[in-house]
Design a protein around this motif. Structure first.
Motif, mmCIF file in Angstrom:
data_model
loop_
_atom_site.group_PDB
_atom_site.id
_atom_site.type_symbol
_atom_site.label_atom_id
_atom_site.label_comp_id
_atom_site.label_asym_id
_atom_site.label_seq_id
_atom_site.Cartn_x
_atom_site.Cartn_y
_atom_site.Cartn_z
ATOM 1 N N VAL A 3 -2.401 -9.680 -3.682
ATOM 2 C CA VAL A 3 -1.983 -8.596 -4.580
ATOM 3 C C VAL A 3 -1.034 -7.650 -3.876
ATOM 4 O O VAL A 3 -0.036 -7.193 -4.439
ATOM 5 C CB VAL A 3 -3.231 -7.846 -5.098
ATOM 6 N N ILE A 4 -1.334 -7.375 -2.588
ATOM 7 C CA ILE A 4 -0.469 -6.460 -1.827
ATOM 8 C C ILE A 4 0.910 -7.059 -1.679
ATOM 9 O O ILE A 4 1.943 -6.383 -1.823
ATOM 10 C CB ILE A 4 -1.086 -6.171 -0.451
ATOM 11 N N GLN A 5 0.960 -8.361 -1.392
ATOM 12 C CA GLN A 5 2.255 -9.025 -1.256
ATOM 13 C C GLN A 5 3.031 -8.988 -2.574
ATOM 14 O O GLN A 5 4.242 -8.782 -2.603
ATOM 15 C CB GLN A 5 2.040 -10.472 -0.785
ATOM 16 N N GLN A 6 2.331 -9.201 -3.691
ATOM 17 C CA GLN A 6 2.987 -9.188 -4.998
ATOM 18 C C GLN A 6 3.556 -7.801 -5.301
ATOM 19 O O GLN A 6 4.663 -7.649 -5.798
ATOM 20 C CB GLN A 6 1.980 -9.608 -6.086
ATOM 21 N N VAL A 7 2.762 -6.758 -5.006
ATOM 22 C CA VAL A 7 3.229 -5.381 -5.248
ATOM 23 C C VAL A 7 4.432 -5.077 -4.380
ATOM 24 O O VAL A 7 5.395 -4.431 -4.798
ATOM 25 C CB VAL A 7 2.085 -4.393 -4.981
ATOM 26 N N SER A 8 4.385 -5.543 -3.126
ATOM 27 C CA SER A 8 5.515 -5.310 -2.226
ATOM 28 C C SER A 8 6.768 -5.985 -2.737
ATOM 29 O O SER A 8 7.879 -5.442 -2.663
ATOM 30 C CB SER A 8 5.161 -5.824 -0.825
ATOM 31 N N VAL A 9 6.617 -7.182 -3.282
ATOM 32 C CA VAL A 9 7.766 -7.891 -3.849
ATOM 33 C C VAL A 9 8.340 -7.113 -5.023
ATOM 34 O O VAL A 9 9.564 -6.937 -5.168
ATOM 35 C CB VAL A 9 7.356 -9.314 -4.271
ATOM 36 N N GLN A 58 3.899 2.117 -7.630
ATOM 37 C CA GLN A 58 3.792 0.964 -6.744
ATOM 38 C C GLN A 58 3.310 1.394 -5.359
ATOM 39 O O GLN A 58 2.478 0.724 -4.734
ATOM 40 C CB GLN A 58 5.158 0.263 -6.635
ATOM 41 N N ASN A 59 3.842 2.524 -4.869
ATOM 42 C CA ASN A 59 3.400 3.021 -3.558
ATOM 43 C C ASN A 59 1.921 3.352 -3.569
ATOM 44 O O ASN A 59 1.188 3.083 -2.610
ATOM 45 C CB ASN A 59 4.204 4.258 -3.162
ATOM 46 N N GLU A 60 1.471 3.970 -4.639
ATOM 47 C CA GLU A 60 0.042 4.309 -4.742
ATOM 48 C C GLU A 60 -0.813 3.053 -4.773
ATOM 49 O O GLU A 60 -1.859 2.973 -4.112
ATOM 50 C CB GLU A 60 -0.178 5.157 -5.986
ATOM 51 N N ARG A 61 -0.353 2.053 -5.542
ATOM 52 C CA ARG A 61 -1.107 0.782 -5.603
ATOM 53 C C ARG A 61 -1.158 0.113 -4.234
ATOM 54 O O ARG A 61 -2.206 -0.396 -3.811
ATOM 55 C CB ARG A 61 -0.464 -0.149 -6.625
ATOM 56 N N ILE A 62 0.001 0.155 -3.538
ATOM 57 C CA ILE A 62 0.027 -0.443 -2.201
ATOM 58 C C ILE A 62 -0.924 0.289 -1.262
ATOM 59 O O ILE A 62 -1.664 -0.322 -0.482
ATOM 60 C CB ILE A 62 1.464 -0.422 -1.652
ATOM 61 N N THR A 63 -0.925 1.620 -1.342
ATOM 62 C CA THR A 63 -1.817 2.413 -0.483
ATOM 63 C C THR A 63 -3.281 2.079 -0.758
ATOM 64 O O THR A 63 -4.089 1.885 0.158
ATOM 65 C CB THR A 63 -1.577 3.916 -0.696
ATOM 66 N N VAL A 64 -3.628 2.013 -2.049
ATOM 67 C CA VAL A 64 -5.011 1.687 -2.428
ATOM 68 C C VAL A 64 -5.386 0.300 -1.946
ATOM 69 O O VAL A 64 -6.470 0.066 -1.378
ATOM 70 C CB VAL A 64 -5.193 1.812 -3.960
ATOM 71 N N LEU A 65 -4.475 -0.662 -2.188
ATOM 72 C CA LEU A 65 -4.760 -2.041 -1.777
ATOM 73 C C LEU A 65 -4.851 -2.176 -0.258
ATOM 74 O O LEU A 65 -5.680 -2.933 0.258
ATOM 75 C CB LEU A 65 -3.678 -2.970 -2.337
ATOM 76 N N GLN A 66 -3.996 -1.440 0.453
ATOM 77 C CA GLN A 66 -4.088 -1.472 1.909
ATOM 78 C C GLN A 66 -5.415 -0.915 2.398
ATOM 79 O O GLN A 66 -6.037 -1.458 3.323
ATOM 80 C CB GLN A 66 -2.926 -0.666 2.515
ATOM 81 N N ARG A 67 -5.857 0.197 1.772
ATOM 82 C CA ARG A 67 -7.151 0.764 2.148
ATOM 83 C C ARG A 67 -8.291 -0.205 1.857
ATOM 84 O O ARG A 67 -9.201 -0.394 2.674
ATOM 85 C CB ARG A 67 -7.357 2.093 1.418
ATOM 86 N N GLU A 68 -8.216 -0.843 0.653
ATOM 87 C CA GLU A 68 -9.246 -1.819 0.306
ATOM 88 C C GLU A 68 -9.216 -3.004 1.260
ATOM 89 O O GLU A 68 -10.267 -3.543 1.649
ATOM 90 C CB GLU A 68 -9.054 -2.286 -1.140
ATOM 91 N N ASN A 69 -7.999 -3.422 1.618
ATOM 92 C CA ASN A 69 -7.883 -4.546 2.546
ATOM 93 C C ASN A 69 -8.452 -4.187 3.915
ATOM 94 O O ASN A 69 -9.137 -5.002 4.553
ATOM 95 C CB ASN A 69 -6.412 -4.953 2.674
ATOM 96 N N GLN A 70 -8.194 -2.962 4.381
ATOM 97 C CA GLN A 70 -8.759 -2.519 5.655
ATOM 98 C C GLN A 70 -10.285 -2.463 5.595
ATOM 99 O O GLN A 70 -10.973 -2.852 6.543
ATOM 100 C CB GLN A 70 -8.192 -1.153 6.016
#
Length: 252
Positions: A3-9, A58-70
């Motif tokens: 999901v993080i990769q998709q959002v980054s794309v 998108q930045n917020e989603r990436i931040t949330v997903l990064q936190r969840e991934n961590q």
């Protein structure tokens, strides 16, 4: 693709599309001015605001997903650590169990061996077959009693005439010697190189015989033997007159 990769794309697409959009809008504005029409800056600003808002989302989603991934990685690392600890604990318990089983086997073998050791007894006569004299010799000589009747525990050696104590304890020994056409006959009981008792008989004619007995404390490995008196001669035949016997009374 995660999901993080998709959002980054998606984010990259927006960023890449933004300059192109600005260029198109600028070109459109030039054409509009050329055609004598006024540009529509409000439309461009509206598009920019939408793009900016989309980037923020998108930045917020990436931040949330990064936190969840961590958090997920931390959780997986914690589970991995816990699994390693459980594996180590299991190996330690298995090692302890193996050691305990080995100790139990060793103890059982020792008890079994001790049970056999407490059963010690032997009895033997001088000659295996036939008849004849032994001696005289110039010095004390260990007699080898070859005709073994009993040898429980195998502590007596019929090839050396020596009894070796398999366990610490009190032992009793008896020995008898018979002489022929001799004025004297005799034999000693030895513990290692220590003379314990002496059996002796003298007479002018006939068949002199002598016997004796002793109870002695032996340590493991102590050796007991019967030694012929120097200058003495003894006799034995199929009637087994000259004998050596012993047994364990109790362990200590």
């Amino acid at each position: 693709m995660t999901v993080i990769q998709q959002v980054s794309v998606d984010r990259m697409k927006i960023i890449m599309f933004l300059p192109l959009l600005l260029l198109v809008c600028s070109f459109s504005a030039d054409e509009t001015e050329t055609a004598g029409q006024q540009p529509c800056p409000q439309d461009i600003h509206a598009v920019l605001r939408e793009l900016t808002a989309s980037l923020a989302v998108q930045n917020e989603r990436i931040t949330v997903l990064q936190r969840e991934n961590q958090e997920l990685e931390a959780k997986l690392e914690s589970q991995k650590t816990e699994m390693n600890q459980l594996k180590q604990l299991s190996e330690e318990q298995a090692g302890k169990l193996k050691t305990e089983l080995q100790n139990q086997r060793t103890e059982a073998n020792q008890m079994k061996q001790q049970q056999h050791v407490t059963q010690v007894a032997f009895s033997a006569s001088l000659l295996e077959q036939g008849y004849g004299d032994t001696g005289p010799f110039n010095g004390r000589t260990t007699l080898i009693f070859k005709h073994v009747v009993t040898n429980i525990g195998n502590a007596y050696n019929p090839y050396t005439g020596i009894f070796t104590a398999p366990v610490r304890g009190a032992y009793h020994f008896d020995w008898k010697v018979l002489g022929r056409d001799s004025t004297h006959t005799g034999a000693y009981l030895f513990r290692n190189e220590e003379k314990i008792f002496f059996a002796y008989e003298t007479q002018s004619t006939g068949w002199p015989s002598a016997s004796n007995g002793a109870s002695v404390l032996l340590e493991v490995g102590d050796q007991v033997s019967v030694r012929l008196w120097a200058g003495s001669r003894i006799y034995d035949n199929t009637e087994h007159h000259t004998t050596f016997s012993g047994h364990l009374i109790f362990t200590m």
